[in-house]
Scaffold this motif. Structure first.
Motif: not given
Lengths: 115, 515
Positions: B182-183, A35-36, B186, A32, B179, A28, B189
């Motif tokens: 963070l998603l 993804l960034s 993103t 992430l 988590s 996971l 962004l």
């Protein structure tokens, strides 16, 4: 170049989503991260990748020469990378602590706070 | 060139800089618990003064702008204080003050936290203040990328606060919170990047001018959905809310209270800002989606609360349903509706945080958050019962408390626009909210204590408990004040709504030229 970048961004997004949907907590986090990266690369790409001059105003002139690269998206990406780095560092310590205390590495077992 | 006015610039920047200073001071005092606590209380009192000064100046002189480094907008980063942001800043400072007093007792008499005392002293007050810096920065910034940065400042501090104490279920809640956030960051962004690609600017006032000129309006709508999802996750709207009831009840109660009051509302603030300033080119599309989201958010939140018995979890689900009302105000997008949304946020932050704080008092006297295992609080502590009833009935919207006026405004706006379905949902959800509050009342306050319950030994007004009661009473007082004398609050909300709906003043003040 643009097509290559677009493909790379697409692959990164795909890989990120695949990893996020896995059950392992480590994966996971890797998802992430990817993804960034994908988002950062996207910002870099939307500004237009081109061979252009550095955006500096020559001495004596009051304007930049024609067709310089846009420096702003790179500043944005740089900021986003730094922030992402800090958050990731925290997250890795967090999952390490969680593993130490509970021994859980499968996100399906993380349900004590849900009911 | 806009004139350089040092005083106004300083005033606009103060709600961002001051908490940083206070955070550093409390960090330096980490070795002495007493000093740290009381310096923080005194510092937070001054914080309230700064907030009120800013709001007062904004109400008298109109929108204030600070250009960072004196770079003219849209090239530099602007901080902008209009009535809406100033109101949010004032509420943040009031919450900061209430929580700082409450924490003096709650953070240091909690037996479960004894092991983590040193890390709490090291991190709690400094990070709380840094979080206020992030929150106020998000309220005041006039630059969309800067908004992302402030969000991250706020989030990173909230991550650490949420995991403070490092109990197992806390770490689990934190992982879920981290988590999903963070998603959402993103998404945010990506939205910012695409918006920059379309318009070539990041300044929000400049975006308001340039977004309608974009030829491919379809792409603008796509970008707006990125923002909707990003802020939607942060403000816990349907169907993106699942992280909230899974994490908000895990940290110590004073942290829960400030999270419940402020953090989701930063998301709502950003939604209102972005969907009233930038993405207004196709209101029929975006705000229609928002209206459906609002309806489902209200309904699902309140139904989630119906099956819960832990006070904190009941209240967590109610945050979600209340967010729906605020979104309803934004989605209807009339002057009255937006004024209603702003009024709703003012009322909600105070009431919701207060209910969490009352929950903390209940836990202090009974050792329980589960209302089924508590009973007889009404006989033992009549004062606590009154202090619970004021915010609880206000949340349900019983006149003449503050919740009644805020619900009245958004529902009146819905009736004016003849959106009968959403009006019906809003009224129905109000009823279910009352049901939930009565459930806590019946089980915890009215019912006899269960047989295995520990007898009450705490005195409510003893030296260590009075510090819990004082902030609760203060917030209840504000609720009563808004309830019995809503006129000035309504006028402020109306003014904020007018500025949101007519962004010309905002754009002119920031860019220095009329659009």
């Amino acid at each position: 170049m643009n097509i290559l970048l677009a493909l790379l961004i697409g692959v990164l997004f795909g890989a990120a989503i695949y990893m996020i949907l896995r059950r392992s907590i480590i994966k996971l986090i890797i998802g992430l991260m990817l993804l960034s990266y994908a988002a950062n690369l996207l910002i870099f790409a939307v500004a237009g990748v081109q061979r252009a001059k550095v955006p500096l105003i020559p001495e004596g002139a009051s304007e930049v020469a024609q067709s310089v690269a846009d420096p702003l998206p790179q500043a944005l990406v740089l900021t986003a990378i730094v922030i992402g780095f800090g958050v990731m560092a925290f997250t890795i310590v967090l999952i390490q602590q969680l593993y130490q205390q509970s021994g859980i590495e499968d996100s399906d077992e993380l349900k004590t706070t849900d009911h | 060139m806009p004139s350089i006015n040092t005083y106004t610039s300083l005033l606009v920047a103060a709600p961002v800089l001051y908490p940083l200073l206070l955070g550093l001071i409390t960090l330096a005092l980490w070795n002495s618990r007493r000093w740290q606590q009381w310096v923080n209380v005194a510092g937070s009192a001054l914080f309230v003064v700064i907030g009120i000064l800013l709001l007062n100046t904004v109400l008298n002189d109109g929108i204030l702008v600070m250009q960072g480094g004196n770079w003219r907008a849209p090239f530099g980063i602007s901080l902008v204080a209009d009535v809406f942001s100033a109101v949010m800043v004032v509420i943040t400072t009031i919450m900061a003050f209430a929580v700082s007093v409450y924490s003096v007792s709650s953070m240091h008499h909690d037996e479960e936290l004894q092991d983590a005392r040193r890390s709490i002293q090291f991190a709690y007050y400094p990070l709380l203040n840094i979080m206020y810096m992030g929150i106020n920065g998000a309220f005041l910034t006039g630059d969309i990328f800067n908004l992302y940065v402030w969000f991250e400042v706020m989030l990173i501090s909230s991550f650490v606060l949420l995991s403070l104490g490092q109990r197992k279920f806390q770490l689990e809640g934190t992982l879920k919170y981290v988590s999903i956030n963070l998603l959402s960051s993103t998404f945010f962004l990506i939205g910012v990047g695409l918006l920059y690609a379309l318009t070539g600017t990041l300044n929000m006032a400049d975006l308001a001018v340039k977004v309608p000129q974009v030829e491919q309006q379809g792409l603008v709508m796509l970008v707006s959905i990125f923002f909707l999802v990003a802020f939607g996750i942060k403000s816990a709207v349907f169907p993106l809310f699942f992280w909230l009831p899974a994490s908000y009840h895990t940290p110590p109660i004073s942290i829960s209270a400030i999270f419940a009051g402020m953090l989701t509302k930063v998301g709502v603030y950003s939604l209102i800002r972005v969907f009233s300033l930038i993405f207004v080119t196709n209101v029929a599309f975006t705000h229609h989606i928002l209206l459906w989201i609002a309806g489902f958010t209200m309904l699902v939140g309140v139904m989630g609360a119906a099956v819960q018995y832990d006070i904190r979890r009941i209240l967590s689900f109610h945050i979600i349903s209340q967010i729906g009302y605020m979104l309803m105000g934004l989605a209807l997008f009339s002057p009255l509706a937006l004024a209603g949304a702003v009024f709703y946020i003012m009322h909600h932050i105070i009431v919701k945080a207060n209910l969490f704080l009352v929950g903390g008092v209940v836990e202090r006297v009974s050792g329980q958050f589960d209302v089924r295992r508590v009973g007889g609080l009404l006989n033992a502590y009549p004062l606590l019962a009154v202090l619970f009833l004021i915010p609880a009935l206000s949340l349900a919207g019983i006149p003449p408390l503050s919740g009644f006026w805020s619900k009245f405004l958004v529902i009146k706006a819905g009736i004016d626009l003849q959106s009968w379905l959403i009006v019906f949902v809003a009224l129905f959800v109000g009823l279910l909210t009352l049901f939930s509050m009565i459930k806590i009342w019946n089980e915890g306050f009215w019912a006899p204590a269960p047989e295995d319950a520990v007898p009450f030994t705490e005195r409510l007004l003893s030296r260590r408990n009075i510090l819990l009661i004082l902030p609760v009473a203060m917030l209840a007082g504000i609720t009563l004040w808004i309830g019995f004398y809503p006129e000035p609050f309504f006028q402020i909300a109306e003014k904020a709504a007018n500025q949101l709906l007519n962004p010309n003043e905002y754009i002119t003040k920031v860019l220095g030229v009329a659009p």
